[in-house]
Design an enzyme around this catalytic site. Structure first.
Site, PDB file in Angstrom:
ATOM      1  N   ARG A  62      -9.978   1.273   8.573  1.00 40.22           N
ATOM      2  CA  ARG A  62      -9.465  -0.054   8.901  1.00 40.22           C
ATOM      3  C   ARG A  62     -10.477  -0.869   9.687  1.00 40.22           C
ATOM      4  NH1 ARG A  62      -3.652   0.686   8.650  1.00 40.22           N
ATOM      5  NH2 ARG A  62      -2.599  -1.262   9.057  1.00 40.22           N
ATOM      6  N   ARG A  79      11.306  -0.569  12.099  1.00 36.93           N
ATOM      7  CA  ARG A  79       9.895  -0.426  12.469  1.00 36.93           C
ATOM      8  C   ARG A  79       9.595  -1.404  13.575  1.00 36.93           C
ATOM      9  NH1 ARG A  79       5.068   0.362   8.111  1.00 36.93           N
ATOM     10  NH2 ARG A  79       3.949  -0.854   9.675  1.00 36.93           N
ATOM     11  N   LYS A 104       0.831  -1.216   0.000  1.00 33.92           N
ATOM     12  CA  LYS A 104       0.000   0.000   0.000  1.00 33.92           C
ATOM     13  C   LYS A 104       0.865   1.265   0.000  1.00 33.92           C
ATOM     14  CE  LYS A 104      -2.089  -1.047   3.915  1.00 33.92           C
ATOM     15  NZ  LYS A 104      -1.414  -2.326   4.241  1.00 33.92           N
ATOM     16  N   ARG A 139      -0.651  -8.547  13.463  1.00 32.97           N
ATOM     17  CA  ARG A 139      -1.193  -7.569  12.491  1.00 32.97           C
ATOM     18  C   ARG A 139      -2.049  -8.281  11.441  1.00 32.97           C
ATOM     19  NH1 ARG A 139       4.301  -5.159  10.796  1.00 32.97           N
ATOM     20  NH2 ARG A 139       3.173  -4.034   9.190  1.00 32.97           N
ATOM     21  N   ARG A 193      11.921  -6.277   5.033  1.00 32.04           N
ATOM     22  CA  ARG A 193      11.961  -4.865   5.437  1.00 32.04           C
ATOM     23  C   ARG A 193      12.558  -4.724   6.840  1.00 32.04           C
ATOM     24  NH1 ARG A 193       6.478  -1.535   5.462  1.00 32.04           N
ATOM     25  NH2 ARG A 193       6.069  -2.792   7.309  1.00 32.04           N
TER      26      ARG A 193
HETATM   27  P1  AP5 Z   1       4.740  -1.504   1.850  1.00 39.48           P
HETATM   28  O1  AP5 Z   1       4.498  -0.690   0.619  1.00 39.48           O
HETATM   29  O2  AP5 Z   1       5.326  -0.818   3.035  1.00 39.48           O
HETATM   30  O3  AP5 Z   1       3.395  -2.271   2.266  1.00 39.48           O
HETATM   31  P2  AP5 Z   1       2.211  -1.794   3.155  1.00 39.48           P
HETATM   32  O4  AP5 Z   1       1.010  -2.508   2.658  1.00 39.48           O
HETATM   33  O5  AP5 Z   1       2.159  -0.298   3.206  1.00 39.48           O
HETATM   34  O6  AP5 Z   1       2.684  -2.423   4.531  1.00 39.48           O
HETATM   35  P3  AP5 Z   1       2.711  -1.828   5.979  1.00 39.48           P
HETATM   36  O7  AP5 Z   1       3.431  -2.836   6.797  1.00 39.48           O
HETATM   37  O8  AP5 Z   1       3.245  -0.434   6.012  1.00 39.48           O
HETATM   38  O9  AP5 Z   1       1.171  -1.816   6.259  1.00 39.48           O
HETATM   39  P4  AP5 Z   1       0.432  -1.796   7.576  1.00 39.48           P
HETATM   40  O10 AP5 Z   1      -0.975  -1.731   7.100  1.00 39.48           O
HETATM   41  O11 AP5 Z   1       0.760  -2.891   8.519  1.00 39.48           O
HETATM   42  O12 AP5 Z   1       1.029  -0.485   8.284  1.00 39.48           O
HETATM   43  P5  AP5 Z   1       0.469   0.952   8.606  1.00 39.48           P
HETATM   44  O13 AP5 Z   1       1.618   1.854   8.618  1.00 39.48           O
HETATM   45  O14 AP5 Z   1      -0.723   1.299   7.781  1.00 39.48           O
HETATM   46  O15 AP5 Z   1       5.616  -2.762   1.408  1.00 39.48           O
HETATM   47  C1  AP5 Z   1       6.109  -3.677   2.369  1.00 39.48           C
HETATM   48  C2  AP5 Z   1       7.524  -4.127   1.945  1.00 39.48           C
HETATM   49  O16 AP5 Z   1       7.420  -4.821   0.688  1.00 39.48           O
HETATM   50  C3  AP5 Z   1       8.475  -2.944   1.692  1.00 39.48           C
HETATM   51  O17 AP5 Z   1       9.751  -3.282   2.143  1.00 39.48           O
HETATM   52  C4  AP5 Z   1       8.451  -2.768   0.162  1.00 39.48           C
HETATM   53  O18 AP5 Z   1       9.656  -2.238  -0.330  1.00 39.48           O
HETATM   54  C5  AP5 Z   1       8.205  -4.194  -0.316  1.00 39.48           C
HETATM   55  N1  AP5 Z   1       7.435  -4.238  -1.565  1.00 39.48           N
HETATM   56  C6  AP5 Z   1       6.407  -3.423  -1.936  1.00 39.48           C
HETATM   57  N2  AP5 Z   1       5.932  -3.776  -3.143  1.00 39.48           N
HETATM   58  C7  AP5 Z   1       6.660  -4.859  -3.547  1.00 39.48           C
HETATM   59  C8  AP5 Z   1       6.633  -5.687  -4.700  1.00 39.48           C
HETATM   60  N3  AP5 Z   1       5.763  -5.477  -5.722  1.00 39.48           N
HETATM   61  N4  AP5 Z   1       7.535  -6.686  -4.777  1.00 39.48           N
HETATM   62  C9  AP5 Z   1       8.409  -6.926  -3.771  1.00 39.48           C
HETATM   63  N5  AP5 Z   1       8.500  -6.167  -2.648  1.00 39.48           N
HETATM   64  C10 AP5 Z   1       7.618  -5.151  -2.532  1.00 39.48           C
HETATM   65  O19 AP5 Z   1      -0.090   0.737  10.092  1.00 39.48           O
HETATM   66  C11 AP5 Z   1       0.773   0.433  11.161  1.00 39.48           C
HETATM   67  C12 AP5 Z   1       0.010   0.425  12.483  1.00 39.48           C
HETATM   68  O20 AP5 Z   1      -0.575   1.717  12.717  1.00 39.48           O
HETATM   69  C13 AP5 Z   1      -1.181  -0.527  12.585  1.00 39.48           C
HETATM   70  O21 AP5 Z   1      -0.789  -1.852  12.934  1.00 39.48           O
HETATM   71  C14 AP5 Z   1      -2.009   0.137  13.686  1.00 39.48           C
HETATM   72  O22 AP5 Z   1      -1.467  -0.115  14.955  1.00 39.48           O
HETATM   73  C15 AP5 Z   1      -1.825   1.618  13.377  1.00 39.48           C
HETATM   74  N6  AP5 Z   1      -2.864   2.148  12.468  1.00 39.48           N
HETATM   75  C16 AP5 Z   1      -2.651   2.624  11.204  1.00 39.48           C
HETATM   76  N7  AP5 Z   1      -3.810   3.010  10.649  1.00 39.48           N
HETATM   77  C17 AP5 Z   1      -4.770   2.766  11.578  1.00 39.48           C
HETATM   78  C18 AP5 Z   1      -6.186   2.931  11.576  1.00 39.48           C
HETATM   79  N8  AP5 Z   1      -6.845   3.407  10.511  1.00 39.48           N
HETATM   80  N9  AP5 Z   1      -6.858   2.567  12.698  1.00 39.48           N
HETATM   81  C19 AP5 Z   1      -6.219   2.091  13.789  1.00 39.48           C
HETATM   82  N10 AP5 Z   1      -4.886   1.898  13.847  1.00 39.48           N
HETATM   83  C20 AP5 Z   1      -4.166   2.233  12.753  1.00 39.48           C
END
Ligand code: AP5
Length: 189
Positions: A88, A133, A13, A144, A127
């Site tokens: 979410r 992180r 994402k 997660r 990552r």
């Molecule tokens: P990346 O692009 O970072 O993937 P992502 O889907 O963004 O993964 P995240 O781990 O950041 O998502 P998340 O939903 O857990 O975290 P968030 O910050 O939203 O890619 C991942 C890896 O793969 C990278 O190293 C990238 O380089 C690699 N990659 C990408 N594309 C690729 C490809 N095509 N091929 C190979 N490799 C690839 O949330 C974190 C925390 O915040 C949550 O757990 C929660 O505690 C809190 N939070 C956030 N939003 C809310 C909400 N709305 N409500 C409540 N709590 C919330």
């Protein structure tokens, strides 16, 4: 355009959001990034959410909804935005819909990125070697994934019913996935 990126942790994402906002010239609103920034800055909000995030659990709906509301009220969001990681939960989605309805607005597209579980793990563990992180370790990643399954995946049906959901295969190179996204969005416009 008002776009939402939906999908499990590690699906891509954040990576695809960055490319898309550069192309569409709209703000990238990542709730994960906003919360991590609050933790880094040791704000009151950051202190409230730190333990949940470290444990791979969600921050409280009221906190995140308020944060997003304030951000969407800023002038750069007038012509659209990309929401990454929000909503979410069903209550978050309902509150977003209510806020949009007040201004007679709606979400144009929800992009549901999909990747198999094994690849999600591989990407997040990879990552973890490069970035600091706190939630990228095996136990927290599992937590997660469970939270995604229980709390977030019901949004797929929610947006399907609204007729705005698009499934996008997230396997392949970043460029290949991005091409699929652009292809879908060209049809929406
Ligand atoms: P990346 O692009 O970072 O993937 P992502 O889907 O963004 O993964 P995240 O781990 O950041 O998502 P998340 O939903 O857990 O975290 P968030 O910050 O939203 O890619 C991942 C890896 O793969 C990278 O190293 C990238 O380089 C690699 N990659 C990408 N594309 C690729 C490809 N095509 N091929 C190979 N490799 C690839 O949330 C974190 C925390 O915040 C949550 O757990 C929660 O505690 C809190 N939070 C956030 N939003 C809310 C909400 N709305 N409500 C409540 N709590 C919330």
């Amino acid at each position: 355009m008002r776009i939402i990126f939906l999908g499990p942790p590690g699906v891509g994402k954040g990576t695809q959001s960055q490319k898309l906002v550069d192309t569409l010239d709209i703000p990238h609103i990542s709730t994960g990034e906003m919360l991590r920034e609050a933790i880094r800055a040791k704000t009151e909000l950051g202190l409230k959410v730190a333990s949940q995030m470290e444990g791979g659990r969600l921050a409280a709906d009221e906190i995140v909804v308020q944060l997003v509301r304030q951000r969407l009220a800023q002038s750069d969001c007038r012509n659209g935005y990309l929401l990454d990681g929000f909503p979410r939960t069903l209550p978050q989605a309902a509150s977003l819909d209510l806020a949009l309805a007040v201004d007679d607005e709606a979400i144009d597209a929800v992009l549901n990125l999909t990747v198999d579980q094994e690849e999600l793990f591989r990407r997040l563990m990879e990552r973890a070697k490069k970035e600091d992180r706190g939630d990228d370790n095996e136990d927290t990643i599992r937590q997660r994934m469970t939270v995604y399954h229980d709390m977030t995946s019901p949004l797929i049906a929610y947006y399907e019913e609204q007729g705005v959901l698009h499934r996008i295969d997230g396997i392949g190179t970043v460029e290949e996935v991005f091409d699929r996204i652009c292809h879908v969005l060209n049809k929406v416009e």
